[in-house]
Motif scaffolding. Structure first.
Motif, short mmCIF file in Angstrom:
data_model
loop_
_atom_site.label_atom_id
_atom_site.label_comp_id
_atom_site.label_asym_id
_atom_site.label_seq_id
_atom_site.Cartn_x
_atom_site.Cartn_y
_atom_site.Cartn_z
N VAL A 119 58.48 42.24 40.72
CA VAL A 119 57.31 42.00 39.87
C VAL A 119 56.79 40.60 40.15
O VAL A 119 57.54 39.63 40.10
CB VAL A 119 57.65 42.14 38.37
CG1 VAL A 119 56.40 41.92 37.53
CG2 VAL A 119 58.26 43.51 38.08
N SER A 120 55.49 40.52 40.46
CA SER A 120 54.83 39.23 40.68
C SER A 120 53.60 39.16 39.78
O SER A 120 53.12 40.17 39.29
CB SER A 120 54.37 39.11 42.14
OG SER A 120 55.47 39.02 43.00
N ALA A 121 53.11 37.95 39.62
CA ALA A 121 51.91 37.73 38.81
C ALA A 121 51.00 36.75 39.52
O ALA A 121 51.47 35.86 40.23
CB ALA A 121 52.29 37.20 37.43
N ALA A 122 49.69 36.93 39.34
CA ALA A 122 48.71 36.04 39.97
C ALA A 122 47.55 35.81 39.01
O ALA A 122 47.01 36.75 38.44
CB ALA A 122 48.19 36.65 41.27
N VAL A 123 47.20 34.55 38.87
CA VAL A 123 46.02 34.21 38.08
C VAL A 123 44.79 34.54 38.91
O VAL A 123 44.69 34.16 40.08
CB VAL A 123 46.03 32.71 37.69
CG1 VAL A 123 44.73 32.33 37.00
CG2 VAL A 123 47.23 32.40 36.81
N CYS A 124 43.88 35.28 38.29
CA CYS A 124 42.68 35.68 39.02
C CYS A 124 41.56 35.99 38.05
O CYS A 124 41.74 36.76 37.12
CB CYS A 124 42.96 36.92 39.87
SG CYS A 124 41.54 37.48 40.84
N ASP A 125 40.41 35.39 38.29
CA ASP A 125 39.19 35.79 37.61
C ASP A 125 38.50 36.73 38.60
O ASP A 125 38.03 36.29 39.65
CB ASP A 125 38.32 34.57 37.30
CG ASP A 125 37.07 34.93 36.52
OD1 ASP A 125 36.61 36.09 36.61
OD2 ASP A 125 36.55 34.04 35.82
N ILE A 126 38.49 38.00 38.30
CA ILE A 126 37.99 38.99 39.26
C ILE A 126 36.49 38.89 39.50
O ILE A 126 35.97 39.58 40.39
CB ILE A 126 38.39 40.43 38.85
CG1 ILE A 126 37.74 40.84 37.53
CG2 ILE A 126 39.90 40.57 38.80
CD1 ILE A 126 37.94 42.30 37.17
N ARG A 127 35.81 38.01 38.80
CA ARG A 127 34.39 37.76 39.08
C ARG A 127 34.20 36.92 40.34
O ARG A 127 33.08 36.78 40.83
CB ARG A 127 33.74 37.05 37.90
CG ARG A 127 33.70 37.89 36.63
CD ARG A 127 33.18 37.12 35.45
NE ARG A 127 34.19 36.16 35.01
CZ ARG A 127 34.09 35.43 33.91
NH1 ARG A 127 33.01 35.52 33.15
NH2 ARG A 127 35.05 34.60 33.56
N ASP A 128 35.29 36.36 40.87
CA ASP A 128 35.24 35.47 42.04
C ASP A 128 35.79 36.22 43.25
O ASP A 128 37.00 36.39 43.39
CB ASP A 128 36.07 34.23 41.75
CG ASP A 128 36.12 33.24 42.90
OD1 ASP A 128 35.67 33.57 44.02
OD2 ASP A 128 36.63 32.13 42.68
N PRO A 129 34.92 36.69 44.16
CA PRO A 129 35.39 37.49 45.29
C PRO A 129 36.36 36.74 46.21
O PRO A 129 37.25 37.36 46.81
CB PRO A 129 34.12 37.89 46.03
CG PRO A 129 33.05 36.99 45.53
CD PRO A 129 33.47 36.51 44.17
N GLU A 130 36.24 35.42 46.32
CA GLU A 130 37.18 34.66 47.14
C GLU A 130 38.57 34.67 46.51
O GLU A 130 39.58 34.82 47.20
CB GLU A 130 36.68 33.23 47.36
CG GLU A 130 35.47 33.16 48.26
CD GLU A 130 34.94 31.75 48.42
OE1 GLU A 130 35.62 30.78 48.01
OE2 GLU A 130 33.83 31.61 48.95
N ARG A 131 38.62 34.54 45.20
CA ARG A 131 39.92 34.58 44.50
C ARG A 131 40.52 35.99 44.59
O ARG A 131 41.72 36.14 44.72
CB ARG A 131 39.75 34.13 43.05
CG ARG A 131 41.05 34.05 42.31
CD ARG A 131 41.96 32.93 42.86
NE ARG A 131 43.25 33.04 42.23
CZ ARG A 131 44.42 33.14 42.88
NH1 ARG A 131 44.45 33.09 44.19
NH2 ARG A 131 45.54 33.25 42.22
N VAL A 132 39.68 37.00 44.52
CA VAL A 132 40.15 38.39 44.67
C VAL A 132 40.84 38.56 46.02
O VAL A 132 41.94 39.10 46.12
CB VAL A 132 38.99 39.39 44.50
CG1 VAL A 132 39.36 40.78 44.99
CG2 VAL A 132 38.54 39.43 43.04
N ALA A 133 40.22 38.05 47.08
CA ALA A 133 40.82 38.15 48.42
C ALA A 133 42.15 37.40 48.47
O ALA A 133 43.13 37.88 49.07
CB ALA A 133 39.86 37.60 49.47
#
Length: 166
Positions: A79-93
């Protein structure tokens, strides 16, 4: 046994499961909004089914607590976790890069992240409306597009579950 009130079968006993433990062993599942609520519940069931999980969300503290709880589920994979605001396509990648490095290419994407404002529609501000649309629609699209691009490049199948609400 028939349920006499509705003419339907009686519900299964409490604790019964539709899928046996280990059904998703060896599979990687990415759940957005996986730190709380419905996303965490979905991630918990995938953990019970043996999946390796990456939960993504905007709040580190909630993600870390959920990650620890999910790792303790009997039968859970990594199990891993990642902070991500999915509105940011660079962060999604970047989140997909992190998932691939830690667990492998996700086999399943659960688009669960959403923005909600408990407010009557007539009182919802334009900024609140934009946040709802940007997270629930645009962010879901960015996640889906990145998932699809990576599977097309790898020539592999994948499954997407989109959770939506009004």
């Amino acid at each position: 046994m028939e349920n006499p009130q509705h003419g339907l079968p009686a519900p299964p006993p409490l604790g019964a499961a539709a899928l046996p433990s280990g059904t998703y062993a060896g599979q990687v599942v990415l759940v957005t909004g996986g730190g709380t609520g419905l996303g965490k519940a979905v991630a918990t069931e995938f953990a019970r089914l043996g999946a390796d999980l990456l939960i993504a969300g905007r709040r580190l503290g909630q993600l870390q607590a959920a990650r620890d709880e999910l790792a303790a589920v009997p039968g859970a994979g990594r199990v891993s976790a990642a902070v991500c605001d999915i509105r940011d396509p660079e962060r999604v990648a970047e989140v997909f890069d992190a998932a691939q490095a830690a667990l492998g290419l996700p086999d399943v994407l659960v688009n669960n992240a959403a923005a909600n404002f408990p407010s009557p529609a007539e009182d919802l501000s334009p900024n609140a409306w934009r946040a709802v649309v940007d997270i629930t629609l645009t962010g879901t699209w960015f996640m889906t597009r990145e998932f699809g691009r990576r599977h097309l490049a790898a020539g592999t199948p994948g499954s997407i579950v989109n959770i939506g609400a009004n």
